[in-house]
Motif scaffolding. Sequence first.
Motif, PDB file in Angstrom:
ATOM      1  N   ILE A 200       0.831  -1.200   0.000  1.00 25.12           N
ATOM      2  CA  ILE A 200       0.000   0.000   0.000  1.00 25.12           C
ATOM      3  C   ILE A 200       0.870   1.257   0.000  1.00 25.12           C
ATOM      4  CG2 ILE A 200      -1.697   1.322   1.322  1.00 25.12           C
ATOM      5  CD1 ILE A 200      -2.762  -1.387   2.364  1.00 25.12           C
ATOM      6  N   LEU A 201       1.892   1.265   0.867  1.00 28.15           N
ATOM      7  CA  LEU A 201       2.767   2.435   0.975  1.00 28.15           C
ATOM      8  C   LEU A 201       3.467   2.723  -0.348  1.00 28.15           C
ATOM      9  CD1 LEU A 201       4.288   4.625   2.558  1.00 28.15           C
ATOM     10  CD2 LEU A 201       5.932   2.857   3.249  1.00 28.15           C
ATOM     11  N   PHE A 202       4.108   1.705  -0.934  1.00 29.91           N
ATOM     12  CA  PHE A 202       4.846   1.945  -2.176  1.00 29.91           C
ATOM     13  C   PHE A 202       3.908   2.115  -3.363  1.00 29.91           C
ATOM     14  CE2 PHE A 202       8.455   0.595   0.325  1.00 29.91           C
ATOM     15  CZ  PHE A 202       9.465   1.405  -0.181  1.00 29.91           C
ATOM     16  N   GLY A 203       2.681   1.582  -3.263  1.00 25.48           N
ATOM     17  CA  GLY A 203       1.694   1.853  -4.296  1.00 25.48           C
ATOM     18  C   GLY A 203       1.334   3.327  -4.323  1.00 25.48           C
ATOM     19  N   LEU A 204       1.169   3.931  -3.150  1.00 28.24           N
ATOM     20  CA  LEU A 204       0.870   5.357  -3.064  1.00 28.24           C
ATOM     21  C   LEU A 204       2.054   6.199  -3.528  1.00 28.24           C
ATOM     22  CD1 LEU A 204      -1.006   5.436   0.364  1.00 28.24           C
ATOM     23  CD2 LEU A 204      -2.018   5.704  -1.918  1.00 28.24           C
ATOM     24  N   ILE A 205       3.268   5.789  -3.122  1.00 25.73           N
ATOM     25  CA  ILE A 205       4.465   6.514  -3.565  1.00 25.73           C
ATOM     26  C   ILE A 205       4.609   6.424  -5.085  1.00 25.73           C
ATOM     27  CG2 ILE A 205       6.992   6.573  -3.457  1.00 25.73           C
ATOM     28  CD1 ILE A 205       6.777   5.559  -0.564  1.00 25.73           C
ATOM     29  N   LEU A 206       4.390   5.222  -5.622  1.00 23.41           N
ATOM     30  CA  LEU A 206       4.481   5.008  -7.066  1.00 23.41           C
ATOM     31  C   LEU A 206       3.473   5.884  -7.804  1.00 23.41           C
ATOM     32  CD1 LEU A 206       5.556   3.358  -9.504  1.00 23.41           C
ATOM     33  CD2 LEU A 206       3.801   1.659  -8.991  1.00 23.41           C
ATOM     34  N   TRP A 207       2.219   5.882  -7.317  1.00 23.93           N
ATOM     35  CA  TRP A 207       1.176   6.692  -7.951  1.00 23.93           C
ATOM     36  C   TRP A 207       1.537   8.177  -7.897  1.00 23.93           C
ATOM     37  CZ3 TRP A 207      -2.079  10.262  -5.405  1.00 23.93           C
ATOM     38  CH2 TRP A 207      -3.061  10.832  -6.232  1.00 23.93           C
ATOM     39  N   GLY A 208       1.987   8.664  -6.742  1.00 23.87           N
ATOM     40  CA  GLY A 208       2.347  10.069  -6.617  1.00 23.87           C
ATOM     41  C   GLY A 208       3.513  10.451  -7.505  1.00 23.87           C
ATOM     42  N   PHE A 209       4.545   9.583  -7.538  1.00 23.73           N
ATOM     43  CA  PHE A 209       5.710   9.874  -8.382  1.00 23.73           C
ATOM     44  C   PHE A 209       5.320   9.899  -9.851  1.00 23.73           C
ATOM     45  CE2 PHE A 209       9.319   8.486 -10.955  1.00 23.73           C
ATOM     46  CZ  PHE A 209      10.275   9.420 -10.596  1.00 23.73           C
ATOM     47  N   PHE A 210       4.500   8.943 -10.267  1.00 22.01           N
ATOM     48  CA  PHE A 210       4.096   8.878 -11.671  1.00 22.01           C
ATOM     49  C   PHE A 210       3.271  10.108 -12.057  1.00 22.01           C
ATOM     50  CE2 PHE A 210       1.254   7.554 -15.108  1.00 22.01           C
ATOM     51  CZ  PHE A 210       2.186   7.102 -16.032  1.00 22.01           C
TER      52      PHE A 210
END
Length: 466
Positions: A200-210
């Motif tokens: 969940i954490l890295f999914g949110l980071i990934l989405w924000g970075f993208f």
Amino acid sequence: MSFILYDIIFLAIFALFAISFISRNKKGLKRQGWIFLYHAKWGLTLMDRWARKYRRILKPLQYVIVIVGVILLGAMSWLLVTTVYDYVTSPFLAKALKIPPLLPLFPYFPQLFNIESIFPPFYFTYFLVAIAIVAITHEFSHGLFARLNNVRIKSTGVAFFGPFFGAFVEQDDRDMKKIRKFPQMAILAAGVFANVLMTILFGLILWGFFALSFAPAGVNFNTYTPAIVNVSAITSIGGVPVAHVDFISINDSLIAFNVGETRFFALGSALKTAFANEVPAITVYDDAPAINARLSGVILSIDGMPTRSIEELRSAIASKRPGQTIVVTTREGDADFDHSITLADRDGNAYLGIGISKPSQSGFKGFVSSVIFKIKDPYIYYAPTWGGDFAWFVYYLLWWVFMINLLVALFNMLPLGMLDGGRFFYLAVWSITRRELWGKRAFKIASWFFIALLALMMVRWVFIFF
């Protein structure tokens, strides 16, 4: 110098470091079969401190962990059964994926198996960072909840198995058996729960970075306009009457054929299969400007008009006239190409003859796909707004950390003896039935059942590729 060269140098340096570390710490190594374990005391003080400090939070959290474990156990079991069914019954799925279904994740596997259209590049740097995050959080969580329930931790350390590595926490099995079944289940599912949180954490980071680093720049079309023809109505293939066609010489490339005076296109292999098996009808491609020009790649613009979405692409074509010659700019790899194409006429409208074929998925898989597509539509080409290749490097690193955490969380909850899900399932059945014998029998049956399913997938793959 390309990044892959830097990555290989880093891999060589790390390998030398690992060899040096093992040779200097032979006394701390223990062998279990083909796995070498280096025992240490890393993190034990922190586990004890957190177990005492956050006891009021961690104790009720165990109920959430066990519930998540039960959900993942059921979801992964169902997912594996449906995946095996699709893999075994589909004539195309195994060929499309190419890789063995039980292939372990190792650096460069997408490049080695030529499946970069399915998976992004997987460098050793990605592998090292992702495995470190997955293993440390997974094992630390096991140890934390073991200490919460007064189960002693003998050691922590690093496991070496061939070219791969991981982490471990060695608990006292006698202490583990003394506590109730519920805290045992919480300890077993705690590692998977940590991976879920990391997903969940890295999914949110990934989405924000993208969202901050990339913008739509083109459209990925994946097919030409389809049509259905009766095989018996085909009169000629490649300009040769059907009765005189040498099907042995036909390869897998696109080939033109006629139904009377109307021309179509199809893969040579599809035509060979259709005639060999006397298939009544097949799906082919319409005769259209795009296929005649062998248009491929990402469509960036039409006559300089950007096509950053499917709607913009449709609008650009709709603004043209039938018979008008346009310049279609595409990107293949790192190069851009201009194609001069004359549009055809279809019902009075300009017609290029491309399409986007989207797989129809329903249920849970469809829901997950729809969520992912909202973040990054696979039919849209995105370009970095800063950093160029470095932005892609960071994006793929985050993608692999996210994906490996998800895969570990799912796979670890399979009811197999060597996984956390195996003993978790045994304890769950024992708790429900109140009979340990039933738990042991259910565990044994489930283990052999899922081993058989995995073996069936491998057999299917071997028969297709060998």
